[in-house]
Each structure stands twice: as C-alpha cells, then as structure tokens.
Write a protein that holds these residues in place. Structure first.
Motif, PDB file in Angstrom:
ATOM      1  N   ASP A 288       0.910  -1.213   0.024  1.00  0.00           N
ATOM      2  CA  ASP A 288       0.182  -0.006   0.052  1.00  0.00           C
ATOM      3  C   ASP A 288       0.767   1.207  -0.036  1.00  0.00           C
ATOM      4  N   GLY A 289       2.236   1.132  -0.220  1.00  0.00           N
ATOM      5  CA  GLY A 289       3.007   2.349  -0.700  1.00  0.00           C
ATOM      6  C   GLY A 289       4.040   2.790   0.609  1.00  0.00           C
ATOM      7  N   MET A 290       3.925   2.077   1.819  1.00  0.00           N
ATOM      8  CA  MET A 290       4.761   2.459   2.728  1.00  0.00           C
ATOM      9  C   MET A 290       6.304   2.034   2.760  1.00  0.00           C
ATOM     10  N   ILE A 291       7.048   2.576   2.690  1.00  0.00           N
ATOM     11  CA  ILE A 291       8.683   2.571   2.919  1.00  0.00           C
ATOM     12  C   ILE A 291       9.163   3.107   4.135  1.00  0.00           C
ATOM     13  N   VAL A 292       9.882   2.123   4.841  1.00  0.00           N
ATOM     14  CA  VAL A 292      10.327   2.611   6.113  1.00  0.00           C
ATOM     15  C   VAL A 292      11.833   2.221   6.212  1.00  0.00           C
ATOM     16  N   HIS A 293      12.774   3.032   6.406  1.00  0.00           N
ATOM     17  CA  HIS A 293      14.320   2.645   6.487  1.00  0.00           C
ATOM     18  C   HIS A 293      14.463   2.142   8.163  1.00  0.00           C
ATOM     19  N   ASP A 294      15.395   1.297   7.949  1.00  0.00           N
ATOM     20  CA  ASP A 294      15.609   0.563   9.374  1.00  0.00           C
ATOM     21  C   ASP A 294      14.517   0.581  10.401  1.00  0.00           C
ATOM     22  N   PRO A 295      13.418  -0.233   9.957  1.00  0.00           N
ATOM     23  CA  PRO A 295      12.105  -0.468  10.838  1.00  0.00           C
ATOM     24  C   PRO A 295      12.640  -1.098  12.212  1.00  0.00           C
ATOM     25  N   ASP A 296      11.798  -0.667  13.109  1.00  0.00           N
ATOM     26  CA  ASP A 296      11.953  -1.328  14.340  1.00  0.00           C
ATOM     27  C   ASP A 296      11.195  -2.749  14.387  1.00  0.00           C
ATOM     28  N   LEU A 297      11.307  -3.659  14.961  1.00  0.00           N
ATOM     29  CA  LEU A 297      10.883  -5.052  14.995  1.00  0.00           C
ATOM     30  C   LEU A 297       9.429  -5.099  15.407  1.00  0.00           C
ATOM     31  N   GLY A 298       9.096  -4.268  16.194  1.00  0.00           N
ATOM     32  CA  GLY A 298       7.624  -4.038  16.658  1.00  0.00           C
ATOM     33  C   GLY A 298       6.758  -3.821  15.305  1.00  0.00           C
ATOM     34  N   LEU A 299       7.107  -2.772  14.585  1.00  0.00           N
ATOM     35  CA  LEU A 299       6.508  -2.245  13.671  1.00  0.00           C
ATOM     36  C   LEU A 299       6.539  -3.537  12.461  1.00  0.00           C
ATOM     37  N   VAL A 300       7.682  -4.278  12.229  1.00  0.00           N
ATOM     38  CA  VAL A 300       7.372  -5.387  11.273  1.00  0.00           C
ATOM     39  C   VAL A 300       6.419  -6.325  11.737  1.00  0.00           C
ATOM     40  N   HIS A 301       6.351  -6.548  13.053  1.00  0.00           N
ATOM     41  CA  HIS A 301       5.412  -7.444  13.279  1.00  0.00           C
ATOM     42  C   HIS A 301       3.944  -7.166  13.049  1.00  0.00           C
ATOM     43  N   ASP A 302       3.757  -5.722  13.586  1.00  0.00           N
ATOM     44  CA  ASP A 302       2.372  -5.388  13.356  1.00  0.00           C
ATOM     45  C   ASP A 302       2.032  -4.948  11.885  1.00  0.00           C
ATOM     46  N   VAL A 303       2.789  -4.556  11.082  1.00  0.00           N
ATOM     47  CA  VAL A 303       2.675  -4.463   9.578  1.00  0.00           C
ATOM     48  C   VAL A 303       2.194  -5.917   9.150  1.00  0.00           C
ATOM     49  N   LEU A 304       2.660  -6.843   9.402  1.00  0.00           N
ATOM     50  CA  LEU A 304       2.185  -8.228   8.798  1.00  0.00           C
ATOM     51  C   LEU A 304       0.789  -8.405   8.988  1.00  0.00           C
ATOM     52  N   ALA A 305       0.304  -7.936  10.089  1.00  0.00           N
ATOM     53  CA  ALA A 305      -1.314  -8.198  10.055  1.00  0.00           C
ATOM     54  C   ALA A 305      -1.904  -7.558   9.057  1.00  0.00           C
ATOM     55  N   THR A 306      -1.596  -6.327   8.279  1.00  0.00           N
ATOM     56  CA  THR A 306      -2.219  -5.585   7.591  1.00  0.00           C
ATOM     57  C   THR A 306      -2.232  -6.196   6.117  1.00  0.00           C
ATOM     58  N   LEU A 307      -1.691  -7.443   5.844  1.00  0.00           N
ATOM     59  CA  LEU A 307      -1.909  -7.898   4.639  1.00  0.00           C
ATOM     60  C   LEU A 307      -3.443  -7.943   4.264  1.00  0.00           C
ATOM     61  N   SER A 308      -3.574  -7.628   2.931  1.00  0.00           N
ATOM     62  CA  SER A 308      -4.977  -7.506   2.501  1.00  0.00           C
ATOM     63  C   SER A 308      -4.993  -7.335   1.004  1.00  0.00           C
ATOM     64  N   PRO A 309      -6.143  -7.345   0.456  1.00  0.00           N
ATOM     65  CA  PRO A 309      -6.140  -6.817  -1.019  1.00  0.00           C
ATOM     66  C   PRO A 309      -5.732  -5.552  -1.180  1.00  0.00           C
ATOM     67  N   GLN A 310      -5.625  -4.668  -0.230  1.00  0.00           N
ATOM     68  CA  GLN A 310      -5.263  -3.290  -0.312  1.00  0.00           C
ATOM     69  C   GLN A 310      -3.793  -3.134   0.019  1.00  0.00           C
ATOM     70  N   ASN A 311      -3.484  -3.994   0.650  1.00  0.00           N
ATOM     71  CA  ASN A 311      -1.855  -4.244   0.932  1.00  0.00           C
ATOM     72  C   ASN A 311      -1.307  -5.594   0.701  1.00  0.00           C
ATOM     73  N   PRO A 312      -1.212  -5.985  -0.725  1.00  0.00           N
ATOM     74  CA  PRO A 312      -0.903  -7.213  -1.218  1.00  0.00           C
ATOM     75  C   PRO A 312       0.481  -7.605  -1.069  1.00  0.00           C
ATOM     76  N   PHE A 313       1.275  -6.982  -0.221  1.00  0.00           N
ATOM     77  CA  PHE A 313       2.681  -7.672   0.155  1.00  0.00           C
ATOM     78  C   PHE A 313       3.439  -7.149   1.291  1.00  0.00           C
ATOM     79  N   VAL A 314       4.272  -7.486   1.934  1.00  0.00           N
ATOM     80  CA  VAL A 314       4.899  -6.894   3.097  1.00  0.00           C
ATOM     81  C   VAL A 314       6.540  -7.376   2.534  1.00  0.00           C
ATOM     82  N   ALA A 315       7.458  -6.645   2.431  1.00  0.00           N
ATOM     83  CA  ALA A 315       8.813  -7.163   2.361  1.00  0.00           C
ATOM     84  C   ALA A 315       9.930  -6.568   3.047  1.00  0.00           C
ATOM     85  N   LEU A 316      10.885  -7.309   3.628  1.00  0.00           N
ATOM     86  CA  LEU A 316      12.137  -6.559   4.260  1.00  0.00           C
ATOM     87  C   LEU A 316      13.198  -6.793   3.222  1.00  0.00           C
TER      88      LEU A 316
END
Length: 187
Positions: free
Chosen positions: A102-130
């Motif tokens: 869905d367009g978010m890019i974060v440099h050096d993300p904290d591990l809690g953010l990575v954990h929370d972002v993974l729950a946002t997978l949906s048709p509106q957010n079709p992937f999460v990548a490190l």
C-alpha cells in the motif's frame, strides 16, 4: 504524531496516547526544534507534535517524518495506518527497508513495526517485504506465501500469520532458521 517515550510502546499504547492528546487541544507558544524540521502542517500539543498531510503525499511525507522522528529518538504514531514506529529494537542489517503493497517504505524499521505491519496484509496491501538491497529479501503475500531471495528466488507456503511473523523476525535479526523449518521450492 511524534513524542518522547523512554521505552518502546505497543500500537495500543500509541493509539491511546494519540487519542488522549487530541482531546487536550493544541497549545500556542514556542515550537519545539523538531517542529521546524517536519514536513506538512504541524500542530503543537503539550509534549507532542501532530503532523497533518494530505492523502496524495502521505507516503512520501510519512517516510520523512519517520526518519526525522528516529533521528531525534522519538516515537511516531501513524493514525491512518494505526502503526507505531519505535526507535528500537532494530534488525541487524543497517539500511534494511520495509516495503508494503500500500506504498509505505520505512528505512531501518523497528521489529515491533514489522510485527504489526504483517497483520495488515489484504487486497489493499498485497505484500510486505524486508529488503537488503544488493543482498537478499524476504516477502510475504496474502495466503502466507513467503518468497526469499539470496541468489535464487524460492517460495514456501506458511500456514499461519504467527509463523510468518517468526520468519520475518528471524530474517531481520540475522537468523536463518526459517530456511530449514519450511519446505522451499524454486520460484
């Protein structure tokens, strides 16, 4: 909204703080130094700075806000995505980037953010990548299909979100147990 916290906080704590601060109303007076650096429309609350931006420029401006907040050691809460960006703990790869569909890019993300972002997978957010550019990446899409590339691209189906979170945490911290725990096939 950005503010100082002595330790990392959860998304629920950040949301509650944001809502409580918004009820207090803004203050007039001296702007904190960080307010002069932040893009967008800035509103000062006691101990907090709210940054307002339009949806068209949200992704670009949010990335700037996250970077500035981290440089000042501040927590950043994104009410639009309901995500909190803490200063730590970070992964082991300096310059690692978190990308979302869905367009978010974060440099050096904290591990809690990575954990929370993974729950946002949906048709509106079709992937999460490190991504560690030039080296390797780990990506997941809805349905929990993991893709890992370090030379050769391989795929594995993972049954549940908690296992995806475990794999992403291991990847971010330099562990590779996820590679032996799952059955991978060439992409």
């Amino acid at each position: 909204m950005v503010w100082d916290e002595p330790v990392p906080i959860s998304r629920d704590q950040a949301r509650a703080t944001y809502l409580a601060v918004k009820r207090t109303g803004p203050v007039n007076g001296d702007e904190p130094d960080i307010a002069k650096e932040l893009p967008g429309e800035v509103t000062i609350y006691p101990g907090h700075v709210l940054i307002t931006m339009d949806l068209d420029t949200m992704d670009e401006l949010s990335a700037q806000v996250f970077t500035i907040a981290r440089a000042h050691g501040l927590v950043c809460y994104d009410p639009q995505r309901d995500l909190v960006h803490n200063v730590a703990p970070l992964g082991v790869y300096e310059g690692m980037q978190l990308h979302t569909g869905d367009g978010m890019i974060v440099h050096d993300p904290d591990l809690g953010l990575v954990h929370d972002v993974l729950a946002t997978l949906s048709p509106q957010n079709p992937f999460v990548a490190l991504v560690n550019f030039g080296h390797h990446f780990l990506q997941v899409s809805p349905g929990h299909e993991l893709e890992y590339k370090e030379g050769t691209l391989v795929r594995a189906m993972v049954p549940e979100l908690e296992e995806v979170r475990r794999a992403f945490n291991e990847y971010a911290t330099g562990e590779r147990a996820f590679l032996t725990r799952h059955e991978w096939s060439p992409a």
